[in-house]
Design an enzyme around this catalytic site. Structure first.
Site, PDB file in Angstrom:
ATOM      1  CE  LYS A 267      44.803  75.764  39.086  1.00 45.02           C
ATOM      2  NZ  LYS A 267      44.367  74.820  38.040  1.00 45.02           N
TER       3      LYS A 267
HETATM    4  C1  E4P Z   1      42.184  72.084  38.206  1.00 44.57           C
HETATM    5  O1  E4P Z   1      42.493  73.085  38.838  1.00 44.57           O
HETATM    6  C2  E4P Z   1      43.105  71.413  37.286  1.00 44.57           C
HETATM    7  O2  E4P Z   1      43.755  72.338  36.477  1.00 44.57           O
HETATM    8  C3  E4P Z   1      42.461  70.376  36.430  1.00 44.57           C
HETATM    9  O3  E4P Z   1      41.309  69.865  37.058  1.00 44.57           O
HETATM   10  C4  E4P Z   1      43.449  69.306  36.016  1.00 44.57           C
HETATM   11  O4  E4P Z   1      42.788  68.253  35.408  1.00 44.57           O
HETATM   12  P1  E4P Z   1      43.528  67.138  34.549  1.00 44.57           P
HETATM   13  O5  E4P Z   1      44.146  66.137  35.478  1.00 44.57           O
HETATM   14  O6  E4P Z   1      42.423  66.525  33.741  1.00 44.57           O
HETATM   15  O7  E4P Z   1      44.559  67.833  33.713  1.00 44.57           O
END
Ligand code: E4P
Length: 232
Positions: A85
């Site tokens: 990522k």
């Molecule tokens: C998914 O890939 C993300 O890391 C995650 O859903 C982020 O969620 P949040 O907005 O609750 O931190």
């Protein structure tokens, strides 16, 4: 449509993986911290082996583009199913599409993460990101229409035949999940607590209980009939 589990909890990942309903795993540093994962390498290797060949997304932990490349190479060396990522921008606002593009060209799959807009989706697709994580809950937190951003993004990617897949994340409720699904997200990444909620329904439980009670009543009646027959 695919379902990813948004978790670093190895027990939940193993459980939902065995049930055959997940197609991959996403994490980020906050999820790891919440799930008690402090040793990223050990946990990543363990999860990657458990779900192989399904993809596991893990996020870089640096704001420096050069260090991101080095980290991405290291992460990708841990297992073949690791996806790295990379955010769309640093926290100062420097675009990171060059980093995404270089990594993809070198054979490392990327997940362009923390996207909030169609503009970001377009640029990440041009950089050939494998996945683009749209944070629906955070879009909605700011008053945005997350379902509309997902719908327009998927339509645009398909119209121009881009390979990138939209991962709708940041789910805050089962309602968010169903909105993302009906908006056409290629993938929705779901925290374990909402998978349990999706599986459960009060009336399903009552129905199961009714059938079991009736089966038990029938079993007792068979025994009674058998006793009467024997006595006769
Ligand atoms: C998914 O890939 C993300 O890391 C995650 O859903 C982020 O969620 P949040 O907005 O609750 O931190």
């Amino acid at each position: 449509m695919q379902i990813f589990i948004d978790s670093a909890d190895i027990n939940e990942i193993a459980k939902w993986s065995r049930m055959g309903v997940i197609d991959g795993v996403t994490t980020n540093p906050s999820i790891m911290l919440k799930d008690g994962v402090y040793d990223i390498e050990t946990a990543t290797r363990e999860i990657a082996a458990l779900i192989d060949p399904l993809p596991l997304s893990i996020e870089v932990t640096t704001n420096s583009p050069d260090d991101m490349v080095a980290q991405a190479r290291l992460f990708a060396s841990w297992a073949p199913n690791i996806v790295v990522k990379i955010p769309h921008v640093t926290y100062e606002g420097v675009p990171l599409y060059g980093t995404i593009s270089d990594l993809e060209r070198s054979g490392i799959r990327t997940n362009a993460t923390a996207a909030m807009s169609l503009g970001q989706v377009i640029l990440a697709a041009k950089a050939r990101a494998t996945y683009i994580s749209l944070f629906a809950g955070r879009v909605a937190d700011e008053g945005g229409n997350a379902a509309e951003v997902i719908r327009l993004s998927v339509e645009w990617l398909e119209r121009w035949r881009h390979k990138s897949r939209v991962v709708a994340g940041s789910m805050r409720s089962v309602g968010d999940i169903l909105s993302a699904v009906t908006a056409g997200a290629h993938i929705v990444t779901i925290p374990p607590q909402f998978l349990y909620k999706m599986a459960d329904h009060k009336y399903s439980r009552e129905t199961v209980k009714q059938f079991l009670d009736d089966a038990e009543t029938a079993r007792k009646m068979t025994q009674q009939t058998a006793r009467v027959d024997w006595g006769a």
